[in-house]
Design a protein around this motif. Structure first.
Motif, PDB file in Angstrom:
ATOM      1  N   HIS A  16       0.817  -1.214   0.000  1.00 55.26           N
ATOM      2  CA  HIS A  16       0.000   0.000   0.000  1.00 55.26           C
ATOM      3  C   HIS A  16       0.847   1.258   0.000  1.00 55.26           C
ATOM      4  O   HIS A  16       1.924   1.276   0.596  1.00 55.26           O
TER       5      HIS A  16
ATOM      6  N   GLY B 117       0.881   4.446   1.979  1.00 57.64           N
ATOM      7  CA  GLY B 117       0.231   4.902   3.212  1.00 57.64           C
ATOM      8  C   GLY B 117       0.128   3.833   4.269  1.00 57.64           C
ATOM      9  O   GLY B 117      -0.605   3.987   5.244  1.00 57.64           O
TER      10      GLY B 117
ATOM     11  N   ASN C 104      -8.195  15.206  14.003  1.00 51.64           N
ATOM     12  CA  ASN C 104      -7.728  14.864  12.649  1.00 51.64           C
ATOM     13  C   ASN C 104      -7.340  16.148  11.912  1.00 51.64           C
ATOM     14  O   ASN C 104      -7.584  17.258  12.418  1.00 51.64           O
TER      15      ASN C 104
ATOM     16  N   THR D 167      -8.555  17.313   9.096  1.00 57.39           N
ATOM     17  CA  THR D 167      -9.701  18.033   8.522  1.00 57.39           C
ATOM     18  C   THR D 167     -10.302  18.986   9.548  1.00 57.39           C
ATOM     19  O   THR D 167     -10.586  20.150   9.235  1.00 57.39           O
TER      20      THR D 167
ATOM     21  N   PHE E 241      -5.876  16.780  -1.764  1.00 53.07           N
ATOM     22  CA  PHE E 241      -6.881  15.876  -1.205  1.00 53.07           C
ATOM     23  C   PHE E 241      -8.148  16.696  -0.962  1.00 53.07           C
ATOM     24  O   PHE E 241      -8.076  17.867  -0.573  1.00 53.07           O
TER      25      PHE E 241
ATOM     26  N   VAL F 171      -1.259  24.498  -0.338  1.00 55.17           N
ATOM     27  CA  VAL F 171      -0.937  23.142   0.126  1.00 55.17           C
ATOM     28  C   VAL F 171       0.519  22.829  -0.231  1.00 55.17           C
ATOM     29  O   VAL F 171       0.920  23.026  -1.373  1.00 55.17           O
TER      30      VAL F 171
ATOM     31  N   ASP G 103      -2.083  24.309   4.198  1.00 51.46           N
ATOM     32  CA  ASP G 103      -2.402  22.916   4.477  1.00 51.46           C
ATOM     33  C   ASP G 103      -1.084  22.159   4.346  1.00 51.46           C
ATOM     34  O   ASP G 103      -0.617  21.866   3.241  1.00 51.46           O
TER      35      ASP G 103
ATOM     36  N   SER H  57      -1.526  16.981   9.276  1.00 48.74           N
ATOM     37  CA  SER H  57      -2.329  15.775   9.524  1.00 48.74           C
ATOM     38  C   SER H  57      -1.404  14.725  10.116  1.00 48.74           C
ATOM     39  O   SER H  57      -0.268  14.550   9.653  1.00 48.74           O
TER      40      SER H  57
ATOM     41  N   ALA I 248      -3.132   7.969  10.070  1.00 52.93           N
ATOM     42  CA  ALA I 248      -2.374   6.709   9.993  1.00 52.93           C
ATOM     43  C   ALA I 248      -1.478   6.625   8.761  1.00 52.93           C
ATOM     44  O   ALA I 248      -0.413   6.002   8.802  1.00 52.93           O
TER      45      ALA I 248
ATOM     46  N   GLY J 214      -5.314  12.149  13.627  1.00 52.06           N
ATOM     47  CA  GLY J 214      -4.911  13.339  14.369  1.00 52.06           C
ATOM     48  C   GLY J 214      -4.485  14.463  13.450  1.00 52.06           C
ATOM     49  O   GLY J 214      -4.280  14.264  12.252  1.00 52.06           O
TER      50      GLY J 214
ATOM     51  N   ARG K 242      -1.147   4.752  -6.114  1.00 58.16           N
ATOM     52  CA  ARG K 242      -2.325   5.636  -6.018  1.00 58.16           C
ATOM     53  C   ARG K 242      -2.179   6.844  -6.934  1.00 58.16           C
ATOM     54  O   ARG K 242      -1.097   7.400  -7.078  1.00 58.16           O
TER      55      ARG K 242
ATOM     56  N   TYR L 257      -2.807   9.888  -6.554  1.00 62.90           N
ATOM     57  CA  TYR L 257      -2.975  11.144  -5.790  1.00 62.90           C
ATOM     58  C   TYR L 257      -2.562  12.335  -6.628  1.00 62.90           C
ATOM     59  O   TYR L 257      -1.443  12.338  -7.138  1.00 62.90           O
ATOM     60  N   PHE L 258      -3.375  13.399  -6.865  1.00 59.03           N
ATOM     61  CA  PHE L 258      -4.705  13.621  -6.366  1.00 59.03           C
ATOM     62  C   PHE L 258      -5.630  13.814  -7.552  1.00 59.03           C
ATOM     63  O   PHE L 258      -6.180  14.886  -7.750  1.00 59.03           O
TER      64      PHE L 258
ATOM     65  N   ARG M  60     -10.669  -0.442  -8.333  1.00 63.42           N
ATOM     66  CA  ARG M  60     -10.089  -0.470  -7.000  1.00 63.42           C
ATOM     67  C   ARG M  60     -10.069  -1.923  -6.589  1.00 63.42           C
ATOM     68  O   ARG M  60     -11.115  -2.515  -6.338  1.00 63.42           O
TER      69      ARG M  60
END
Ligand code: T4K
Length: 418
Positions: A26, A28, A79, A81, A104, A149, A175, A199, A202, A211, A331, A333-334, A414
């Motif tokens: 993965h 992340g 978190n 956000t 994101f 960002v 950000d 951020s 995890a 968090g 992935r 992203y974004f 996916r």
């Protein structure tokens, strides 16, 4: 265990070969620090029966983060956000706020959630960060701020942005979700603008399970953010502000402190993976790893590959699909940019016309698995897969196009993972 080495195009799993990896890799996958230390902390907080609402671990975590960044205040949150939402509110943003679409979706949602209009700005093609030259064109009498960002941890053009903000009387929020531990022009990220937000999800290289945090040098802003994070309570039964519940829990802070103790090791592993990918992919036509400025501090948590389709003979989506069949879950992203996601796509159906660089870049990049759960052997094997995919790019593209035409399935799926 890696599968047999693949040498022929027919060995690729997308064409019927056995997947290269038994377990999915993965982007992340979390880094985990010293488990014994974490267990000790958890036992301690359970013994003390202090689980949330500003306990000692949260206060220690805030102090450690503030010291590391060299900023007076760190307000830890549940978190990233919520940290953005609280910072936006504490800064008094309203009306319209300018931000990149290439981020994101939380960056845009944190505004829209508070009925502030996100105005999407195009990016610089090299940094993939907001292009300050384009910001000017988007300022209207309703504009109150800019959220920039530091995408993938690579710093924005802070000098240009601060000038615009000063000149036009706008608030400037960063950000910095991807950029903890990084520096720019010798100064730690987290210390720029009116405030910055991290951020510690995890998937971030330093995590608190879930968090986030707001960093600021402003006493006033920090005070407001602290009140807002806790329903606006000043004391037991005195509420001074509208607020929310954005508090970080003690167990999250315990994880954060344990992660911070392993920070140097996590960065060293990320950097080794990054350099190994960059060196090896440099030899594959049409692929390149986006560089970081090695003179600065950087967490190297994202390995972002740019695909030049004309040179590689295969497009980004086909590469990602071929990797997924091998259980390498790269992935995009974004992709496709916030402006192509709801509700923004319906609100501003033509905004893509103003975002040509975003549209182009979001179709060219993907992120590869890295972090402490990915070994150098696995990196080498992923590189070999990419070499094989590109070597047979044209044939693979044709096979995928034929298959897609036959099944009607979209090219990207996916994959189901255990
Ligand atoms: N601003 C920016 C620029 C951000 O990138 C983010 C978050 C935010 C704001 C908001 O911060 P938070 O509120 O999230 O703190 C993931 C993360 O959930 C998100 O935190 C992160 N950015 C974003 C870049 O990545 P998804 O939708 O890609 O998550 P998901 O479930 O697909 O997970 C990513 C990969 O990580 C998967 O392949 C599985 C793996 N994974 C994930 C978790 C949670 C694990 O292996 N173990 C795990 O525990 O958003």
């Amino acid at each position: 265990m890696p599968g047999p080495e693949k040498t022929e195009v027919g060995d690729l799993a997308i064409l019927g070969g056995r997947p290269a990896f038994e377990e999915p890799l993965h982007v992340g996958s979390p880094n985990i620090g010293d488990r014994d230390r974490l267990r000790e902390r958890i036992d301690d907080l359970l013994d003390r029966r202090m689980l949330s609402n500003g306990g000692p671990y949260v206060r220690e975590f805030e102090r450690r983060v503030a010291d590391l960044v060299g900023v007076k205040h760190c307000v830890a949150t549940c978190n990233g956000t919520l940290a953005l939402e609280i910072a936006i509110r504490a800064l008094g943003l309203s009306g319209e706020v300018i931000l990149p679409s290439f981020t994101f979706v939380a960056t845009a949602h944190a505004l829209q959630w508070q009925e502030i209009t996100p105005v999407f700005c195009d990016i610089d093609p090299e940094t993939c960060n907001i292009d300050p030259a384009r910001v000017h064109e988007l300022i209207t009498p309703r504009t109150t701020g800019i959220i920039s960002v530091h995408l993938w941890g690579r710093p924005c053009n802070t000098q240009a942005l601060v000038e615009i903000a000063r000149e036009r009387g706008l608030r400037l929020l960063y950000d910095a979700s991807h950029a903890f531990g990084g520096s720019h022009r010798g100064r730690m990220i987290g210390s720029f603008g009116d405030a910055e937000v991290f951020s510690f999800h995890a998937t971030k290289f330093i995590n608190t399970f879930e968090g986030g945090a707001i960093l600021t040098k402003s006493d006033d802003l920090a005070e407001k953010a602290r009140l807002m994070r806790n329903f606006g309570f000043v004391s037991y039964d005195n509420v001074a502000h509208v607020g929310t519940n954005g508090k970080m829990s003690e167990v999250a802070a315990a994880m954060g402190l344990t992660s911070l103790e392993a920070m140097d090791r996590f960065i060293a592993v990320n950097r080794a993976n990054h350099d190994q990918y960059a060196r090896a992919l440099g030899g594959i036509r049409g692929l390149r790893v986006l560089p970081n400025d090695d003179r600065e501090r950087c967490n190297y948590q994202y390995v972002v590959v740019e695909v030049d389709e004309a040179e590689a003979g295969i497009d980004r989506d086909s590469i990602v699909q071929a990797l997924a069949a091998e259980r390498v879950l790269a992935r995009r992203y974004f992709h496709p940019g916030c402006h192509r996601m709801e509700p923004y796509r319906s609100y501003f159906p033509h905004s893509g016309l103003l975002l040509p660089v975003t549209e182009r870049q979001s179709a060219r990049v993907f992120s590869l698995p890295t972090g402490t759960s990915v070994s150098p052997d696995q990196v080498a094997e992923i590189v070999q897969l990419l070499a094989l995919i590109v070597e047979h790019g044209e044939a693979l593209s044709e096979a995928l196009a034929r298959r897609q035409a036959g099944t009607g399935h979209p090219a990207i799926y996916r994959p189901r993972v255990a």
